[in-house]
Motif scaffolding. Structure first.
Motif, PDB file in Angstrom:
ATOM      1  N   ILE A 268      -9.294 -12.060   2.512  1.00  0.00           N
ATOM      2  CA  ILE A 268      -9.072 -11.020   3.516  1.00  0.00           C
ATOM      3  C   ILE A 268      -7.605 -10.586   3.525  1.00  0.00           C
ATOM      4  CG2 ILE A 268      -9.225 -10.463   5.967  1.00  0.00           C
ATOM      5  CD1 ILE A 268     -11.447 -12.578   6.162  1.00  0.00           C
ATOM      6  N   PHE A 269      -7.404  -9.318   3.291  1.00  0.00           N
ATOM      7  CA  PHE A 269      -6.066  -8.732   3.272  1.00  0.00           C
ATOM      8  C   PHE A 269      -6.007  -7.553   4.236  1.00  0.00           C
ATOM      9  CE2 PHE A 269      -3.115  -9.703  -0.378  1.00  0.00           C
ATOM     10  CZ  PHE A 269      -3.722 -10.891  -0.769  1.00  0.00           C
ATOM     11  N   PRO A 270      -5.576  -7.756   5.471  1.00  0.00           N
ATOM     12  CA  PRO A 270      -5.443  -6.602   6.354  1.00  0.00           C
ATOM     13  C   PRO A 270      -4.230  -5.752   5.983  1.00  0.00           C
ATOM     14  CG  PRO A 270      -4.648  -8.572   7.438  1.00  0.00           C
ATOM     15  CD  PRO A 270      -5.208  -9.015   6.121  1.00  0.00           C
ATOM     16  N   GLY A 271      -4.334  -4.471   6.267  1.00  0.00           N
ATOM     17  CA  GLY A 271      -3.167  -3.607   6.152  1.00  0.00           C
ATOM     18  C   GLY A 271      -2.249  -3.879   7.331  1.00  0.00           C
ATOM     19  N   THR A 272      -0.938  -3.796   7.108  1.00  0.00           N
ATOM     20  CA  THR A 272      -0.012  -4.001   8.219  1.00  0.00           C
ATOM     21  C   THR A 272       1.331  -3.358   7.920  1.00  0.00           C
ATOM     22  OG1 THR A 272       0.768  -5.647   9.810  1.00  0.00           O
ATOM     23  CG2 THR A 272       1.039  -6.198   7.494  1.00  0.00           C
ATOM     24  N   ALA A 273       2.211  -3.413   8.902  1.00  0.00           N
ATOM     25  CA  ALA A 273       3.583  -2.948   8.707  1.00  0.00           C
ATOM     26  C   ALA A 273       4.516  -4.031   9.232  1.00  0.00           C
ATOM     27  CB  ALA A 273       3.823  -1.647   9.463  1.00  0.00           C
ATOM     28  N   ILE A 274       5.710  -4.075   8.699  1.00  0.00           N
ATOM     29  CA  ILE A 274       6.681  -5.096   9.115  1.00  0.00           C
ATOM     30  C   ILE A 274       8.022  -4.427   9.395  1.00  0.00           C
ATOM     31  CG2 ILE A 274       8.002  -7.118   8.338  1.00  0.00           C
ATOM     32  CD1 ILE A 274       5.569  -7.994   6.714  1.00  0.00           C
ATOM     33  N   VAL A 275       8.601  -4.766  10.551  1.00  0.00           N
ATOM     34  CA  VAL A 275       9.941  -4.272  10.875  1.00  0.00           C
ATOM     35  C   VAL A 275      10.804  -5.483  11.214  1.00  0.00           C
ATOM     36  CG1 VAL A 275      11.331  -2.842  12.417  1.00  0.00           C
ATOM     37  CG2 VAL A 275       8.996  -2.125  11.831  1.00  0.00           C
TER      38      VAL A 275
ATOM     39  N   PHE B  51       0.854  -1.186   0.000  1.00  0.00           N
ATOM     40  CA  PHE B  51       0.000   0.000   0.000  1.00  0.00           C
ATOM     41  C   PHE B  51       0.888   1.234   0.000  1.00  0.00           C
ATOM     42  CE2 PHE B  51      -2.798   3.131   2.212  1.00  0.00           C
ATOM     43  CZ  PHE B  51      -3.867   3.103   1.328  1.00  0.00           C
ATOM     44  N   PHE B  52       0.807   2.013  -1.072  1.00  0.00           N
ATOM     45  CA  PHE B  52       1.657   3.211  -1.228  1.00  0.00           C
ATOM     46  C   PHE B  52       0.756   4.411  -1.165  1.00  0.00           C
ATOM     47  CE2 PHE B  52       5.567   4.903  -3.467  1.00  0.00           C
ATOM     48  CZ  PHE B  52       5.163   6.214  -3.511  1.00  0.00           C
ATOM     49  N   GLN B  53       0.902   5.434  -0.359  1.00  0.00           N
ATOM     50  CA  GLN B  53       1.746   5.395   0.799  1.00  0.00           C
ATOM     51  C   GLN B  53       0.845   5.366   1.993  1.00  0.00           C
ATOM     52  OE1 GLN B  53       0.952   9.405  -0.348  1.00  0.00           O
ATOM     53  NE2 GLN B  53       3.034   9.269  -0.890  1.00  0.00           N
ATOM     54  N   GLY B  54       1.383   5.042   3.119  1.00  0.00           N
ATOM     55  CA  GLY B  54       0.545   4.841   4.296  1.00  0.00           C
ATOM     56  C   GLY B  54      -0.280   6.065   4.632  1.00  0.00           C
ATOM     57  N   VAL B  55      -1.364   5.850   5.368  1.00  0.00           N
ATOM     58  CA  VAL B  55      -2.201   6.973   5.770  1.00  0.00           C
ATOM     59  C   VAL B  55      -1.573   7.713   6.937  1.00  0.00           C
ATOM     60  CG1 VAL B  55      -4.424   6.159   4.970  1.00  0.00           C
ATOM     61  CG2 VAL B  55      -3.528   5.333   7.134  1.00  0.00           C
ATOM     62  N   ASN B  56      -2.023   8.904   7.128  1.00  0.00           N
ATOM     63  CA  ASN B  56      -1.610   9.734   8.265  1.00  0.00           C
ATOM     64  C   ASN B  56      -0.088   9.758   8.389  1.00  0.00           C
ATOM     65  OD1 ASN B  56      -4.280   9.992   8.472  1.00  0.00           O
ATOM     66  ND2 ASN B  56      -4.528   8.933  10.404  1.00  0.00           N
ATOM     67  N   HIS B  57       0.422   9.500   9.588  1.00  0.00           N
ATOM     68  CA  HIS B  57       1.860   9.664   9.747  1.00  0.00           C
ATOM     69  C   HIS B  57       2.649   8.379   9.563  1.00  0.00           C
ATOM     70  CE1 HIS B  57       0.055   9.256  13.851  1.00  0.00           C
ATOM     71  NE2 HIS B  57       0.978   8.324  13.925  1.00  0.00           N
TER      72      HIS B  57
ATOM     73  N   ASN C 125      -1.461  -6.574   3.330  1.00  0.00           N
ATOM     74  CA  ASN C 125      -1.208  -5.412   2.518  1.00  0.00           C
ATOM     75  C   ASN C 125      -0.244  -4.529   3.298  1.00  0.00           C
ATOM     76  OD1 ASN C 125      -1.687  -4.160   0.177  1.00  0.00           O
ATOM     77  ND2 ASN C 125      -3.704  -3.387   0.730  1.00  0.00           N
ATOM     78  N   ILE C 126       1.009  -4.529   2.890  1.00  0.00           N
ATOM     79  CA  ILE C 126       2.049  -3.897   3.704  1.00  0.00           C
ATOM     80  C   ILE C 126       2.208  -2.421   3.358  1.00  0.00           C
ATOM     81  CG2 ILE C 126       4.513  -3.954   4.254  1.00  0.00           C
ATOM     82  CD1 ILE C 126       4.417  -6.948   3.387  1.00  0.00           C
ATOM     83  N   SER C 127       2.197  -1.583   4.373  1.00  0.00           N
ATOM     84  CA  SER C 127       2.539  -0.166   4.183  1.00  0.00           C
ATOM     85  C   SER C 127       3.996   0.025   4.559  1.00  0.00           C
ATOM     86  CB  SER C 127       1.708   0.725   5.104  1.00  0.00           C
ATOM     87  OG  SER C 127       0.417   0.860   4.617  1.00  0.00           O
ATOM     88  N   PRO C 128       4.864   0.287   3.598  1.00  0.00           N
ATOM     89  CA  PRO C 128       6.252   0.549   3.975  1.00  0.00           C
ATOM     90  C   PRO C 128       6.309   1.886   4.729  1.00  0.00           C
ATOM     91  CG  PRO C 128       5.996   0.521   1.556  1.00  0.00           C
ATOM     92  CD  PRO C 128       4.631   0.446   2.153  1.00  0.00           C
ATOM     93  N   TRP C 129       7.168   1.979   5.728  1.00  0.00           N
ATOM     94  CA  TRP C 129       7.217   3.228   6.483  1.00  0.00           C
ATOM     95  C   TRP C 129       8.197   4.200   5.866  1.00  0.00           C
ATOM     96  CZ3 TRP C 129      12.076   2.187   8.096  1.00  0.00           C
ATOM     97  CH2 TRP C 129      12.385   0.849   8.390  1.00  0.00           C
ATOM     98  N   ILE C 130       8.912   3.741   4.859  1.00  0.00           N
ATOM     99  CA  ILE C 130       9.779   4.696   4.168  1.00  0.00           C
ATOM    100  C   ILE C 130       9.696   4.412   2.675  1.00  0.00           C
ATOM    101  CG2 ILE C 130      11.973   3.443   4.183  1.00  0.00           C
ATOM    102  CD1 ILE C 130      13.062   6.213   5.435  1.00  0.00           C
ATOM    103  N   ILE C 131       9.665   5.487   1.898  1.00  0.00           N
ATOM    104  CA  ILE C 131       9.551   5.404   0.448  1.00  0.00           C
ATOM    105  C   ILE C 131      10.831   5.960  -0.149  1.00  0.00           C
ATOM    106  CG2 ILE C 131       8.297   6.352  -1.559  1.00  0.00           C
ATOM    107  CD1 ILE C 131       6.496   4.510   0.042  1.00  0.00           C
ATOM    108  N   PRO C 132      11.489   5.318  -1.098  1.00  0.00           N
ATOM    109  CA  PRO C 132      11.035   4.115  -1.798  1.00  0.00           C
ATOM    110  C   PRO C 132      11.719   2.822  -1.353  1.00  0.00           C
ATOM    111  CG  PRO C 132      12.722   5.200  -3.096  1.00  0.00           C
ATOM    112  CD  PRO C 132      12.609   5.982  -1.802  1.00  0.00           C
ATOM    113  N   SER C 133      12.538   2.854  -0.282  1.00  0.00           N
ATOM    114  CA  SER C 133      13.336   1.658   0.030  1.00  0.00           C
ATOM    115  C   SER C 133      12.652   0.721   1.017  1.00  0.00           C
ATOM    116  CB  SER C 133      14.700   2.086   0.605  1.00  0.00           C
ATOM    117  OG  SER C 133      14.491   2.805   1.810  1.00  0.00           O
TER     118      SER C 133
END
Ligand SMILES: Cc1cc2nc3c(=O)[nH]c(=O)nc-3n(C[C@H](O)[C@H](O)[C@H](O)COP(=O)(O)O)c2cc1C
Lengths: 472, 341
Positions: free
Chosen positions: A277-284, A30-36, A408-416
């Motif tokens: 079902i595809f939840p949005g998420t983040a991965i670190v 998901f490009f790009q994440g919502v809010n902050h 559905n992954i939201s990367p926390w930094i774009i574009p890497s």
């Protein structure tokens, strides 16, 4: 999304039975994440508007054999207290236009455009999505959203015409009309070789057209739905192929959501696995658990800057708190406004401020949190944090317990931001036999393992067809 | 109709040295019910080739009548971003009852006013972000300077839009606006030029040149481009035979455009005659068949025009404005007293 509820830690996930032992994990971005979510202040952070950033993320996802690349939509710039919100990434291209350009520089990955049914004309939507679908060789999808506030309507001809209670009635009518436009072209179903005229006269739309767009290799664009209300869930259960959900960080919560969606799908006359079902998420990820935790803390502090922390608390207090110390305590006084309105595209519409404030105050006192720490603590669920191997284990468990089909992954930094996931997590998934090692299909429908479009399932599909055409 | 075929055709046009390509469009088909009327959305087609080309201008036709102006502005700004400043907009007008029925709206009575309003608000929206609105000020945590992003508060005859746009200002500031003569009759607010490039016709060269001169006389900053329909001797057949076949299925491309039916040398002579008039900034070649006519244009017409310095192939890295000799406009809101946005 800022969730006013403090996050709960995953309970013992291994307690839940594996019900789908061979199931594979699917991934989207998901490009790009919502809010902050998106960190723009780091030196690694590139342009949020240049095509090159979009291309890099889409190509990385394709290298990682992802199902889909998603773009969100917001048809008015967010405001807070009547002024443009200036702390988060803002400004983006039209989704279908951008995805069309991406279609030419990618080969397999699905291309998902979030498009709202309230402020789009059905004929334009159907035609533009079909055009993307044909040009991409059957890789298009539509993430149906219903954002209906009058404030967004001020950018459109009709203004805020739609009562909130009827947002999904309109969505249903728009989607059904779009499906009829996509079905109008001659094929095995319409052997006389003519294009069917589409006349749809519902109480919330009025369309009479001879369609011009040929059928795509996947029949219809894939339909995603994002919207969490009971009406939203029913709409998805009747008419969508995939749900883009918010329930994918806590396994028990994800399982509950999945059970609810299956029950609704069955009630709508569909097979229980018909809605993915595809939840949005983040991965670190990090080399060690400690390193991953450290990185997750760093990410959270980059996302919640001092100014953002004061803004988030200021939203609940409905006042400008920018003079407060973000490393100090919450304001001593209670919010003046008891319930927040829906202005400004805010995600806190309807929040009962006194309850939220009391909860936050209790949490801050119990854990000794500053304003900034508190906002980090309550800023939604943080997704998956750990070594690549531990993260892969959890992703597989979520899928094989039947709680989700993918993420559905939201990367926390774009574009890497996707590099780590593609280079380190995907191979772990593949080692576990839980992820494709090559694309086996060419269309998004094939990547997702979906059945034929709801209105095109032959004789047995009469019910589904009726359900999908409800309202028009 | 496939992506690969579209990309190939536009690449051939770029390689032939054409300055821009247009993508014709209409939401309702020429022949209702016939698969022969298949047509994909023009902005989506143009966007698809934005990264398969590097120099040629991309000009989708988007009607001013019926589509949402806010979406039109967003889509064209996005195309310009994606194509690095090579976007144009052929702003057209849709008379008749079929399009309003498709949109579920009453037919627009005053098409002129609507066209003017829509082009005006789209231009306002393109300027709603100043070029330097994204400041990424880490010290204060501000991604944008909200004083450089403006509401437009446009009120037209049939709609209003508050803005700002959801998309930052595109590379050209304002993508190039083209329109057929008379479709978008300016000027706009405060005398603003609404159309950068006016497409003119004429039953003969003299009439076309006169039409071009009229455009420039009315507004010396505008460009006049003459539309020329082309049916060339190609693929072993004469242009006349090809035209007769086209006309048999209903008259091909009726209208008042100039037309050349015949050999490439005749077309070159016609183009030279047009180009001798300084009011004529260019021609829009409307080929009967891209598959058939484009190879002949590429081989026998454009090289001769380049040899005579009557045209130059577009340079990659330059914008469509650069190629048409149009300057990049200042932002109408720049430095304006703080708007609410
Ligand atoms: C994960 C997720 C992502 C979403 N993304 C968008 C988006 O990009 N644009 C938008 O307008 N709405 C988006 N929404 C949907 C709106 O929130 C939704 O249509 C609206 O809130 C009304 O639906 P509801 O009341 O059923 O939640 C998203 C929803 C979810 C759950």
């Amino acid at each position: 999304m800022t969730d006013p509820t403090p996050q709960t830690r995953p309970a013992d996930e291994t307690a839940h039975p594996i019900t789908r032992p061979g199931a594979e994990v699917h991934l989207g971005v998901f490009f790009q994440g919502v809010n902050h979510t998106t960190i723009w202040s780091d030196p690694e952070s590139g342009s949020q508007t240049d095509f090159a950033s979009f291309e890099r993320v889409a190509r990385t996802a394709e290298r990682g054999l992802f199902d889909a690349f998603f773009l969100g939509e917001g048809l008015r710039l967010r405001e807070s207290r009547g002024r443009l919100h200036d702390l988060d990434v803002v400004g983006r291209p039209d989704a279908i236009t951008q995805l069309a350009a991406l279609a030419a520089v990618t080969e397999r990955i699905g291309l998902v455009a979030t498009q709202n049914t309230t402020y789009n004309d059905p004929v334009d939507l159907a035609r533009r999505l079909a055009s993307l679908d044909v040009l991409s060789g059957g890789r298009a999808a539509w993430n149906v959203v219903t954002t209906d506030n009058a404030w967004t309507g001020e950018n459109f001809r009709r203004g805020g015409y739609l009562d909130h209670a009827r947002r999904y009635d309109r969505a249903e009518q728009v989607l059904a009309t779009a499906r009829r436009i996509w079905d109008a072209w001659p094929d095995a179903d319409r052997p006389d070789g003519s294009v069917a005229r589409v006349e749809a006269h519902g109480d919330l739309l009025d369309v009479a057209i001879d369609p011009t767009t040929p059928r795509s290799p996947q029949g219809h664009p894939v339909i995603f739905q994002a919207g969490d209300s009971a009406q939203g869930r029913d709409f998805a259960a009747r008419s969508a192929d995939v749900i883009f959900s918010r329930h994918g960080s806590v396994l028990a919560d994800a399982l509950e959501f999945a059970a609810d969606i299956r029950a609704r799908a069955v009630a709508a006359g569909r097979p229980e696995d018909d809605v993915k079902i595809f939840p949005g998420t983040a991965i670190v990820v990090g080399d060690t658990p400690a390193e991953a935790e450290e990185k997750a803390r760093w990410v959270a502090r980059q996302q919640v800057t001092p100014a953002t922390a004061l803004h988030v608390v200021g939203t609940i207090w409905a006042e400008d708190l920018s003079g407060y110390d973000p490393d100090g305590p919450l304001p001593a006084h209670d919010p003046v406004v008891a319930e927040l309105g829906g202005e400004g595209g805010s995600s806190t519409t309807g929040a009962r401020t006194h309850e939220v404030a009391a909860r936050w105050r209790a949490l801050a006192e119990a854990e000794g949190l500053s304003i900034r720490d508190l906002v980090i603590r309550v800023s939604g669920e943080r997704g998956f944090v750990g070594t690549p191997s531990a993260v892969a284990d959890r992703l597989v468990r979520f899928v094989r317990t039947g709680s989700v089909d993918g993420f559905n992954i939201s990367p926390w930094i774009i574009p890497s931001g996707l590099d780590d996931i593609v280079d380190r997590v995907v191979p772990e998934l593949q080692e576990r036999g839980a992820y494709r090692t090559a694309y086996t299909g060419t269309t998004l429908r094939e990547h997702l393992g979906l059945r034929a479009p709801l209105t095109r399932r032959g004789a047995g599909a009469a019910d589904a067809r009726e359900a999908a055409l409800a309202g028009v | 109709m496939s992506g690969a075929r579209l990309a190939r055709t536009v690449r051939h046009a770029e390689n032939a040295g054409l300055t821009f390509v247009t993508f014709a469009d209409a939401v309702v088909p020429a022949v209702p019910g016939s698969p022969a009327s298949a047509r994909l959305d023009a902005v989506t087609r143009a966007a698809f080739v934005a990264r398969t080309t590097t120099a040629v201008g991309l000009v989708p036709e988007v009607p001013t009548t019926y589509p949402e102006p806010f979406h039109v502005a967003t889509q064209l700004a996005s195309l310009d971003l994606t194509a690095s400043g090579r976007a144009g907009w052929l702003a057209s007008v849709t008379p008749g009852d079929a399009a309003p029925a498709a949109y579920g709206r009453a037919p627009v009575a005053d098409l002129d006013r609507e066209a003017r309003d829509v082009v005006q608000v789209v231009r306002d929206l393109w300027d709603s972000w100043e070029d330097d609105a994204v400041v990424r000020d880490v010290a204060t945590g501000r991604y944008v300077d909200r004083d450089r992003i403006h509401r437009v508060d446009f009120v037209g005859a049939s709609f209003s839009v508050v803005g700002p746009l959801i998309t930052p200002r595109p590379p050209q500031g304002q993508p190039v606006v083209l329109a057929r003569s008379g479709d978008v009759a300016g000027p706009g607010r405060d005398g603003e030029r609404l159309v950068d490039v006016v497409l003119v016709g004429g039953t003969d060269v003299a009439a076309a040149r006169a039409a071009a001169r009229a455009v420039v006389a009315a507004d010396p900053g505008a460009r006049a481009v003459v539309e020329v329909q082309v049916v060339l001797d190609a693929a072993g057949r004469t242009g006349a035979d090809r035209l007769a076949e086209l006309d048999a299925a209903g008259p091909w491309a009726p209208g008042t455009a100039l037309r050349h039916v015949g050999d490439p040398a005749g077309l070159l002579a016609l183009l030279a005659e047009l180009a001798d008039d300084p009011a004529v900034a260019g021609v829009r070649l409307l080929a009967a068949s891209l598959d058939t006519d484009l190879p002949v244009l590429a081989r026998e017409v454009l090289p001769a025009l380049r040899a005579d310095r009557r045209t130059a192939a577009p340079r990659s890295g330059a914008t469509l404005r650069d190629h048409l000799g149009l300057t990049r406009p200042a932002d109408r809101f720049a430095g304006a007293a703080r708007a609410t946005a």
